[in-house]
Design a protein around this motif. Structure first.
Motif, short mmCIF file in Angstrom:
data_model
loop_
_atom_site.label_atom_id
_atom_site.label_comp_id
_atom_site.label_asym_id
_atom_site.label_seq_id
_atom_site.Cartn_x
_atom_site.Cartn_y
_atom_site.Cartn_z
N ASN A 34 0.74 -1.21 0.03
CA ASN A 34 -0.02 0.01 -0.04
C ASN A 34 0.65 1.31 -0.16
O ASN A 34 0.46 2.23 -0.72
CB ASN A 34 -0.98 0.02 1.25
CG ASN A 34 -2.19 -1.01 1.03
OD1 ASN A 34 -1.81 -2.15 1.41
ND2 ASN A 34 -3.14 -0.77 0.51
N THR A 38 0.44 3.82 -2.95
CA THR A 38 -0.28 5.07 -2.76
C THR A 38 0.70 6.11 -3.28
O THR A 38 0.20 7.31 -4.00
CB THR A 38 -0.50 5.22 -1.16
OG1 THR A 38 -1.21 4.33 -0.83
CG2 THR A 38 -1.18 6.78 -0.78
N THR A 95 -5.95 6.54 -5.98
CA THR A 95 -5.11 6.73 -4.82
C THR A 95 -5.94 6.35 -3.55
O THR A 95 -5.43 5.86 -2.56
CB THR A 95 -5.01 8.28 -4.74
OG1 THR A 95 -4.23 8.66 -5.82
CG2 THR A 95 -4.11 8.67 -3.55
N ALA A 99 -4.62 3.52 -0.87
CA ALA A 99 -4.32 3.81 0.46
C ALA A 99 -5.16 3.19 1.50
O ALA A 99 -4.44 2.92 2.61
CB ALA A 99 -4.53 5.42 0.42
#
Length: 200
Positions: A34, A38, A95, A99
């Motif tokens: 992640n 991200t 995004t 995230a």
């Protein structure tokens, strides 16, 4: 209405770039994790946001990657109106998804948005199928293509079959219902992400 061969090839070329995030979803989100995913998504969100600003201000400035994507992918109305907002929506959703979500589920949501939308656009225009009664801009062929591509995406990302079927059906329905083209870059990933987050 069936499009001519050149128009179909043009649509395939236009949507081919839309496939790239889908192909990169598992390698980047799952394998790298992640935080890296991200950061990468934020990088592209920043690029396309800057590009959108350049377009809106009428500046003659090339933004790396984004300007090339615009020249290849933009529809006629986007070229004439000098906007490319759909890509900003796509990367904003991507995004948030990478995230906040578990990596495999996040990759499924990205692939549904990437592969599903591209399949709906390409096959929907290439095949001679009836228009949807609730949205004449979309076709039955596109709806089926969206469902199948979304289902394959979910199963590839190890999502259980029942959840995959629900997510795919919902994503296809939402894509079919969305009348403004650029808004499916919001409606589809949000629908897929919410259901993937809530369902087992």
């Amino acid at each position: 209405m069936r499009l001519g061969r050149e128009e179909v090839i043009g649509e395939i070329k236009r949507k081919s770039i839309h496939l790239i995030p889908g192909f990169m979803a598992i390698p980047v989100v799952v394998w790298l994790g992640n935080p890296y995913a991200t950061a990468i998504a934020l990088f592209f969100l920043a690029l396309y946001s800057l590009h959108e600003l350049v377009l809106r201000l009428g500046l003659n400035v090339d933004v790396p990657i984004a300007s090339h994507t615009f020249r290849v992918m933009a529809r006629r109305e986007e070229l004439e109106g000098r906007y490319f907002t759909g890509t900003v929506y796509f990367w904003a959703c991507t995004t948030a998804i990478v995230a906040l979500m578990e990596p495999w589920r996040a990759s499924a949501a990205v692939m549904v948005s990437s592969f599903g939308d591209a399949a709906a656009a390409m096959l929907g225009k290439a095949l001679r199928t009836p228009s949807l009664p609730f949205n004449p801009r979309k076709t039955l062929g596109g709806l089926v293509a969206m469902f199948l591509a979304s289902l394959a995406s979910c199963l590839l990302a190890r999502v259980p079959l029942t959840t995959s079927l629900i997510v795919s059906a919902a994503a296809a329905a939402v894509e079919g219902l969305t009348r403004i083209s650029i808004l499916d870059e919001l409606t589809v990933p949000i629908t897929a992400a919410v259901l993937l987050q809530l369902l087992p």
